[in-house]
Motif scaffolding. Structure first.
Motif, PDB file in Angstrom:
ATOM      1  N   LEU A  59       0.844  -1.183   0.000  1.00  0.00           N
ATOM      2  CA  LEU A  59       0.000   0.000   0.000  1.00  0.00           C
ATOM      3  C   LEU A  59       0.886   1.242   0.000  1.00  0.00           C
ATOM      4  N   ARG A  60       0.539   2.190  -0.851  1.00  0.00           N
ATOM      5  CA  ARG A  60       1.311   3.438  -0.925  1.00  0.00           C
ATOM      6  C   ARG A  60       0.330   4.609  -1.033  1.00  0.00           C
ATOM      7  N   PRO A  61      -0.203   5.022   0.113  1.00  0.00           N
ATOM      8  CA  PRO A  61      -1.206   6.096   0.103  1.00  0.00           C
ATOM      9  C   PRO A  61      -0.697   7.326  -0.637  1.00  0.00           C
ATOM     10  N   GLY A  62      -1.507   7.801  -1.577  1.00  0.00           N
ATOM     11  CA  GLY A  62      -1.110   8.956  -2.367  1.00  0.00           C
ATOM     12  C   GLY A  62      -1.308  10.282  -1.660  1.00  0.00           C
ATOM     13  N   PRO A  63      -2.529  10.601  -1.204  1.00  0.00           N
ATOM     14  CA  PRO A  63      -2.752  11.924  -0.616  1.00  0.00           C
ATOM     15  C   PRO A  63      -2.194  12.020   0.801  1.00  0.00           C
ATOM     16  N   GLU A  64      -1.718  13.174   1.149  1.00  0.00           N
ATOM     17  CA  GLU A  64      -1.104  13.388   2.459  1.00  0.00           C
ATOM     18  C   GLU A  64      -2.088  13.132   3.594  1.00  0.00           C
ATOM     19  N   TRP A  65      -3.371  13.393   3.357  1.00  0.00           N
ATOM     20  CA  TRP A  65      -4.342  13.231   4.439  1.00  0.00           C
ATOM     21  C   TRP A  65      -4.545  11.775   4.858  1.00  0.00           C
ATOM     22  N   LEU A  66      -4.002  10.819   4.095  1.00  0.00           N
ATOM     23  CA  LEU A  66      -4.093   9.405   4.472  1.00  0.00           C
ATOM     24  C   LEU A  66      -2.814   8.880   5.123  1.00  0.00           C
ATOM     25  N   TRP A  67      -1.774   9.681   5.195  1.00  0.00           N
ATOM     26  CA  TRP A  67      -0.477   9.180   5.618  1.00  0.00           C
ATOM     27  C   TRP A  67      -0.450   8.724   7.082  1.00  0.00           C
ATOM     28  N   GLY A  68      -1.282   9.298   7.923  1.00  0.00           N
ATOM     29  CA  GLY A  68      -1.258   8.939   9.340  1.00  0.00           C
ATOM     30  C   GLY A  68      -2.128   7.752   9.694  1.00  0.00           C
ATOM     31  N   CYS A  69      -2.784   7.146   8.732  1.00  0.00           N
ATOM     32  CA  CYS A  69      -3.689   6.024   8.999  1.00  0.00           C
ATOM     33  C   CYS A  69      -2.922   4.705   9.077  1.00  0.00           C
ATOM     34  N   GLY A  70      -3.475   3.752   9.827  1.00  0.00           N
ATOM     35  CA  GLY A  70      -2.932   2.404   9.866  1.00  0.00           C
ATOM     36  C   GLY A  70      -3.747   1.491   8.965  1.00  0.00           C
ATOM     37  N   PHE A  71      -3.084   0.507   8.340  1.00  0.00           N
ATOM     38  CA  PHE A  71      -3.760  -0.360   7.366  1.00  0.00           C
ATOM     39  C   PHE A  71      -3.450  -1.825   7.643  1.00  0.00           C
ATOM     40  N   GLN A  72      -4.477  -2.627   7.555  1.00  0.00           N
ATOM     41  CA  GLN A  72      -4.349  -4.078   7.603  1.00  0.00           C
ATOM     42  C   GLN A  72      -5.163  -4.646   6.440  1.00  0.00           C
TER      43      GLN A  72
END
Length: 409
Positions: A59-72
């Motif tokens: 996963l490579r979140p594009g927008p900066e507003w998603l950078w602080g989220c955790g992903f599973q």
């Protein structure tokens, strides 16, 4: 507030998380409220069901507003036996997330949302569910509840399980009638919300100046029909090829047919190409890819007409966007656009390909009528639909109220 999103990898999320795009080319009804929730200062983590083919992709979140989220990520299939295994994996993954961090709310989207509801109730965490329409209306009167449950267990349970709220898109699929049948008033174990999607409404100055619209680089010159939708058989893009052929038979040549959207069913696109070639229209039918918002806006405003002939309902995001942009929408007369499009005034409706071709020929012969229909459509859209900012704020407030309410027993 900490929120756990449990969802499938809908097209908009795929754009942002797997493709690394800064803007989603689909599913604004998921992406816009999510962004509003994060920008309001809340924390969001994800448990996402992805296809086994994509589960190993980083996963490579594009927008900066998603950078602080955790992903599973969890492998997710929808076929019967594989679907049961997927649901069990999603349930366990959601429980692990809830044991690992204290969340104030679990928000389940689509079929995965039902699994999220079960896990949240097990851990006594407030939860809500989000459905983007429903396909059950055709079965609700001719099948027993048991039959519906066995055929569509997750969607059936989405309407039945207790939760803080269930929010369903009013997209013409009549999910409100499904809800009334499966969880009638007085026995409904949640607050039910049935809302139209929002739309990015340009200001009057932007409307007049064309805003920031930009033509797709792959679009050739000349008049064109625009069919914006991910390639899927139930969206019936193949009917547009028949409409184009009928236009050519009537002498309205030099018109191209342009599709735009995610290629979710590549084999279907191959069938459409083969059909176009068989009708002698191979050079006139093309796919522009998944376009960005500015390119979509340009196509809405410059197309001869924007087509929508879905099998189930035609009150989708692209029709709303096209109407707000002042496009001439030509859609199936299936009842889903009743109260949204008045035929000949704010758009055009057709029963079949033959009637659709006749109305398109009329449009080409009466450009002044086309301009008037587009202007009326834009005015009507402003009165009917909320802006995405307002619509997203409503959803954020819904979550905040659910968290503020007394906790589950």
């Amino acid at each position: 507030m900490r929120v756990l999103y449990v969802t499938g990898l809908f097209s908009g999320l795929r754009d942002l998380l797997l493709e690394g795009r800064s803007e989603a080319a689909g599913m604004p009804a998921l992406v816009r409220p999510l962004r509003a929730l994060l920008e309001a200062g809340h924390e969001v983590d994800f448990v996402i069901g992805v296809s086994p083919e994509d589960v190993r992709r980083p996963l490579r979140p594009g927008p900066e507003w998603l950078w602080g989220c955790g992903f599973q990520v969890v492998p997710w299939r929808t076929t019967r036996l594989a679907g049961l295994a997927s649901a069990w994996r999603m349930y366990r993954a959601t429980l692990r997330a809830l044991r690992g961090k204290r969340y104030d709310f679990v928000y389940g989207h689509g079929p995965a949302g039902t699994v999220a509801t079960l896990a949240a109730r097990h851990r006594r965490v407030p939860c809500g569910a989000r459905l983007y329409g429903s396909f059950l209306i055709e079965e609700i009167d001719r099948r027993s509840r048991l039959s519906i449950f066995l055929r569509h267990p997750l969607e059936y349970l989405a309407f039945r399980l207790p939760k803080r709220f269930l929010l369903v898109t009013n997209d013409g699929t009549r999910a409100d009638q499904v809800q009334q049948r499966l969880a009638p008033r007085g026995k409904c174990p949640y607050d039910f919300h049935f809302l139209l999607n929002g739309v990015q409404l340009p200001s009057n100055d932007e409307q007049a100046a064309g805003g920031s619209a930009a033509a797709p680089a792959s679009l050739p010159e000349g008049p064109f029909l625009f069919y914006p939708a991910r390639l899927a058989r139930w969206k019936r893009q193949h009917l547009a090829v028949e409409i184009l052929e009928r236009l050519y038979r009537g002498g309205q040549d030099k018109v191209r047919l342009c599709f735009a959207g995610h290629l979710t069913q590549p084999e279907y696109w191959e069938e459409i190409q083969a059909e176009a070639a068989a009708r002698g229209l191979a050079e006139q039918v093309m796919h522009l890819g998944a376009l960005g918002p500015n390119e979509m806006l340009w196509c809405y405003r410059h197309a001869l007409a924007v087509l929508s002939f879905y099998q189930t309902s035609n009150l989708g995001n692209v029709v709303i966007e096209a109407l707000a942009a002042g496009a001439v929408v030509l859609a199936a007369r299936d009842g889903s656009l009743e109260g949204i499009i008045e035929d000949g005034m704010t758009g055009l409706l057709a029963r079949d390909a033959e009637e659709a071709a006749e109305k398109l020929a009329w449009l080409r012969e009466h450009p002044e009528a086309a301009r008037e229909i587009g202007e009326c459509a834009a005015r009507q859209a402003r009165e009917t639909f909320r802006s995405w900012e307002e619509r997203s704020a409503m959803e954020v407030a819904l979550i905040e109220r659910a968290v503020a309410a007394p906790r589950m027993d």
